[in-house]
Design a protein around this motif. Structure first.
Motif, PDB file in Angstrom:
ATOM      1  N   TYR A  50      80.716  67.353  48.256  1.00  0.00           N
ATOM      2  CA  TYR A  50      80.068  66.448  47.305  1.00  0.00           C
ATOM      3  C   TYR A  50      78.628  66.876  47.046  1.00  0.00           C
ATOM      4  CZ  TYR A  50      78.806  62.113  44.926  1.00  0.00           C
ATOM      5  OH  TYR A  50      78.382  61.201  43.993  1.00  0.00           O
ATOM      6  N   ALA A  51      77.925  67.304  48.090  1.00  0.00           N
ATOM      7  CA  ALA A  51      76.544  67.767  47.913  1.00  0.00           C
ATOM      8  C   ALA A  51      76.472  68.984  47.019  1.00  0.00           C
ATOM      9  CB  ALA A  51      75.922  68.077  49.280  1.00  0.00           C
ATOM     10  N   SER A  52      77.522  69.817  47.061  1.00  0.00           N
ATOM     11  CA  SER A  52      77.536  71.029  46.233  1.00  0.00           C
ATOM     12  C   SER A  52      77.713  70.724  44.745  1.00  0.00           C
ATOM     13  CB  SER A  52      78.655  71.978  46.694  1.00  0.00           C
ATOM     14  OG  SER A  52      79.935  71.479  46.343  1.00  0.00           O
ATOM     15  N   LEU A  53      77.992  69.460  44.398  1.00  0.00           N
ATOM     16  CA  LEU A  53      78.067  69.088  42.983  1.00  0.00           C
ATOM     17  C   LEU A  53      76.725  69.306  42.278  1.00  0.00           C
ATOM     18  CD1 LEU A  53      80.203  65.795  42.975  1.00  0.00           C
ATOM     19  CD2 LEU A  53      80.862  68.054  42.119  1.00  0.00           C
ATOM     20  N   SER A  54      75.633  69.341  43.046  1.00  0.00           N
ATOM     21  CA  SER A  54      74.333  69.624  42.440  1.00  0.00           C
ATOM     22  C   SER A  54      74.308  71.028  41.837  1.00  0.00           C
ATOM     23  CB  SER A  54      73.213  69.482  43.472  1.00  0.00           C
ATOM     24  OG  SER A  54      73.359  70.425  44.520  1.00  0.00           O
ATOM     25  N   ILE A  55      75.220  71.880  42.266  1.00  0.00           N
ATOM     26  CA  ILE A  55      75.401  73.207  41.669  1.00  0.00           C
ATOM     27  C   ILE A  55      76.568  73.196  40.694  1.00  0.00           C
ATOM     28  CG2 ILE A  55      75.939  75.624  42.127  1.00  0.00           C
ATOM     29  CD1 ILE A  55      73.209  74.826  43.119  1.00  0.00           C
ATOM     30  N   SER A  56      77.713  72.672  41.147  1.00  0.00           N
ATOM     31  CA  SER A  56      78.938  72.744  40.343  1.00  0.00           C
ATOM     32  C   SER A  56      78.819  72.009  39.016  1.00  0.00           C
ATOM     33  CB  SER A  56      80.122  72.183  41.145  1.00  0.00           C
ATOM     34  OG  SER A  56      80.333  72.927  42.313  1.00  0.00           O
ATOM     35  N   LEU A  57      78.172  70.840  39.004  1.00  0.00           N
ATOM     36  CA  LEU A  57      78.009  70.107  37.751  1.00  0.00           C
ATOM     37  C   LEU A  57      77.155  70.892  36.763  1.00  0.00           C
ATOM     38  CD1 LEU A  57      77.447  66.304  38.513  1.00  0.00           C
ATOM     39  CD2 LEU A  57      79.264  67.348  37.162  1.00  0.00           C
ATOM     40  N   THR A  58      76.088  71.496  37.258  1.00  0.00           N
ATOM     41  CA  THR A  58      75.198  72.256  36.387  1.00  0.00           C
ATOM     42  C   THR A  58      75.918  73.450  35.777  1.00  0.00           C
ATOM     43  OG1 THR A  58      73.397  71.643  37.882  1.00  0.00           O
ATOM     44  CG2 THR A  58      72.913  73.306  36.224  1.00  0.00           C
ATOM     45  N   THR A  59      76.618  74.214  36.617  1.00  0.00           N
ATOM     46  CA  THR A  59      77.320  75.386  36.098  1.00  0.00           C
ATOM     47  C   THR A  59      78.471  74.988  35.183  1.00  0.00           C
ATOM     48  OG1 THR A  59      78.660  75.465  38.132  1.00  0.00           O
ATOM     49  CG2 THR A  59      76.702  76.852  38.042  1.00  0.00           C
ATOM     50  N   GLY A  60      79.134  73.869  35.489  1.00  0.00           N
ATOM     51  CA  GLY A  60      80.241  73.414  34.655  1.00  0.00           C
ATOM     52  C   GLY A  60      79.781  73.016  33.258  1.00  0.00           C
ATOM     53  N   PHE A  61      78.731  72.198  33.166  1.00  0.00           N
ATOM     54  CA  PHE A  61      78.216  71.796  31.860  1.00  0.00           C
ATOM     55  C   PHE A  61      77.625  72.990  31.113  1.00  0.00           C
ATOM     56  CE2 PHE A  61      78.714  67.506  33.384  1.00  0.00           C
ATOM     57  CZ  PHE A  61      78.878  66.755  32.231  1.00  0.00           C
ATOM     58  N   LEU A  62      76.975  73.879  31.844  1.00  0.00           N
ATOM     59  CA  LEU A  62      76.455  75.085  31.214  1.00  0.00           C
ATOM     60  C   LEU A  62      77.581  75.887  30.572  1.00  0.00           C
ATOM     61  CD1 LEU A  62      73.834  77.533  32.667  1.00  0.00           C
ATOM     62  CD2 LEU A  62      76.017  78.404  31.895  1.00  0.00           C
ATOM     63  N   ALA A  63      78.682  76.049  31.300  1.00  0.00           N
ATOM     64  CA  ALA A  63      79.812  76.833  30.803  1.00  0.00           C
ATOM     65  C   ALA A  63      80.356  76.275  29.494  1.00  0.00           C
ATOM     66  CB  ALA A  63      80.914  76.866  31.866  1.00  0.00           C
ATOM     67  N   VAL A  64      80.581  74.970  29.456  1.00  0.00           N
ATOM     68  CA  VAL A  64      81.178  74.351  28.269  1.00  0.00           C
ATOM     69  C   VAL A  64      80.227  74.394  27.079  1.00  0.00           C
ATOM     70  CG1 VAL A  64      82.056  72.198  27.315  1.00  0.00           C
ATOM     71  CG2 VAL A  64      82.688  72.873  29.646  1.00  0.00           C
ATOM     72  N   PHE A  65      78.962  74.091  27.314  1.00  0.00           N
ATOM     73  CA  PHE A  65      78.024  73.970  26.198  1.00  0.00           C
ATOM     74  C   PHE A  65      77.503  75.313  25.690  1.00  0.00           C
ATOM     75  CE2 PHE A  65      78.183  69.555  27.221  1.00  0.00           C
ATOM     76  CZ  PHE A  65      77.841  68.900  26.037  1.00  0.00           C
ATOM     77  N   MET A  66      77.754  76.395  26.423  1.00  0.00           N
ATOM     78  CA  MET A  66      77.355  77.701  25.906  1.00  0.00           C
ATOM     79  C   MET A  66      78.051  78.025  24.590  1.00  0.00           C
ATOM     80  SD  MET A  66      76.755  80.472  28.892  1.00  0.00           S
ATOM     81  CE  MET A  66      78.312  80.104  29.675  1.00  0.00           C
ATOM     82  N   LEU A  67      79.304  77.594  24.456  1.00  0.00           N
ATOM     83  CA  LEU A  67      80.040  77.845  23.219  1.00  0.00           C
ATOM     84  C   LEU A  67      79.352  77.176  22.037  1.00  0.00           C
ATOM     85  CD1 LEU A  67      83.646  77.261  24.593  1.00  0.00           C
ATOM     86  CD2 LEU A  67      82.546  79.455  24.131  1.00  0.00           C
ATOM     87  N   ILE A  68      78.881  75.962  22.252  1.00  0.00           N
ATOM     88  CA  ILE A  68      78.200  75.222  21.184  1.00  0.00           C
ATOM     89  C   ILE A  68      76.830  75.827  20.907  1.00  0.00           C
ATOM     90  CG2 ILE A  68      77.266  72.962  20.521  1.00  0.00           C
ATOM     91  CD1 ILE A  68      79.447  71.710  22.302  1.00  0.00           C
TER      92      ILE A  68
END
Length: 404
Positions: A50-68
């Motif tokens: 759960y603590a690693s979500l501070s990394i996973s959430l950032t990389t996940g949103f970055l991945a999706v929004f790069m296309l936009i």
């Protein structure tokens, strides 16, 4: 037609220094909370996953929004989107320093991922569009080396400031440094000469992405990016947690200093980028992934030195592999380079999110051996894809970018 940026010119030095520092800011901000995972576990009473979500959430949103963001860059221009991305992300990290709630921190980290999305893919497209094709491998290697320096500096600064003060001051400090560097980037990067902004409709993105997904070589490179980044981030997410526990009991500062290992990535990204220009991308990529597998297996060694050596070898292989793969994507994409780069980085950062989160589960179930059990077979699959690309390149002796 305006000439490409030639090696040794004033524009060349301005360009590579700005891109290097932009890459520095991206990795420093993206992974500044990685050494804080054990701190978050203790302070907020969380599980490592759960603590690693501070990394996973950032990389996940970055991945999706790069296309936009890549689509916006086609309409608004490369430089302005990259500059706003860096400055906005740095500002968000400063804001994160003032929160005392992990849920609020996660929301801000998600927003940071969205903001950061405006830099990586567009920078890759800029390199392939503006620099002399004869040196794009070298320039991409220098650009990727900024990742290693940024990741190193960010982790050491955050770890040390946390040990001596608090994680709040640590995030504020790295955020302010990156604000200043982002302003310098804005004024230093040469304007695009081989790209003209053009109006695009968002609905037109689907056919472009579909074409890239049907390009088998690009799809293989995307999948390789997913695995190598996932393996790299998972290793660094949890190796600190292991080394701060029994039987090592290292301090936050000492664990932060272990990130000096990143310096091998500074060398390997540039060296293997140049090697790919001479030996071929496929051979060099196979070599890089093979090195990652060796490093991953060496971390099974129980001694402290064995684990550090293993992480160093894996890091060397990762930065070299990423340098080659990211440059190869730009060469394969005969059109819509920003979207091709964005798609590659979508897979790349999703790998960080997916394998990064799974790694926490495997750590909880089987300790560090479980993490290696997850990563080693994944890297073997990436190596198989690289070997297939090598066979394909040898068979046809043509650039696989010509593939329809």
């Amino acid at each position: 037609m305006v000439d490409y940026i030639q090696k040794g010119s004033a524009r060349y030095w301005r360009g590579i220094s700005a891109l290097f520092l932009g890459s520095f800011v991206t990795f420093a901000l993206l992974y500044c909370t990685q050494p804080l995972i054990p701190t978050f576990v203790e302070e907020f009473k969380l599980t490592p996953s759960y603590a690693s979500l501070s990394i996973s959430l950032t990389t996940g949103f970055l991945a999706v929004f790069m296309l936009i963001m890549s689509w916006f860059a086609d309409e608004r221009g490369r430089k302005v989107i990259m500059a706003i991305s860096l400055l906005g992300s740095a500002t968000l990290v400063v804001i994160q320093a003032f929160t005392d709630h992990f849920a609020v921190l996660l929301v801000l980290r998600a927003l940071q991922g969205i903001m950061l999305a405006g830099f990586p893919a567009i920078a890759m497209a800029y390199i392939n569009e503006e620099f002399d094709p004869a040196v794009t491998g070298l320039v991409m290697g220098i650009y990727v080396s900024g990742n290693s320096i940024g990741g190193l500096a960010g982790r050491i600064i955050v770890s040390t400031l946390t040990d001596f003060f608090s994680w709040h001051i640590a995030l504020g400090g790295i955020g302010l440094i990156c604000v200043l560097v982002s302003i310098w980037f804005w004024f230093s990067l040469p304007e695009s000469q081989h790209f003209s902004p053009q109006k695009r409709l968002m609905k037109d993105m689907i056919p472009v992405l579909s074409k890239n997904l049907h390009h088998t070589s690009l799809l293989s490179l995307n999948m390789i990016g997913f695995v190598i980044m996932g393996a790299f981030v998972t290793t660094y997410n949890y190796i600190g947690y292991v080394l701060m526990a029994s039987p090592y009991y290292l301090s936050q500062t000492v664990v932060g200093c272990i990130f000096i290992i990143y310096l091998v990535g500074t060398f390997s990204s540039t060296y293997m980028g140049r090697l790919a220009d001479h030996m071929g991308s496929a051979k060099t990529l196979c070599l890089g992934i093979g090195i990652m597998i060796v490093g991953c297996l060496i971390t099974l060694e129980s001694s402290l030195y064995g684990k550090i050596i293993g992480v160093a070898i894996l890091t060397f292989g990762f930065f070299g592999s990423h340098s080659v793969t990211s440059s190869w994507v730009g060469k394969c994409a005969v059109s819509h380079k920003a979207q091709a780069s964005s798609l590659y980085l979508l897979f790349y950062y999703l790998g960080a999110s997916v394998l990064g989160a799974l790694g926490g589960k495997f750590l909880a179930w089987y300790a560090w051996n479980g993490v290696v059990f997850l990563l080693a077979p994944s890297l073997a699959l990436a190596l198989l894809l690289a070997v297939i690309l090598f066979i394909k390149e040898e068979r046809y002796k043509v650039c696989i970018g010509n593939e329809s």
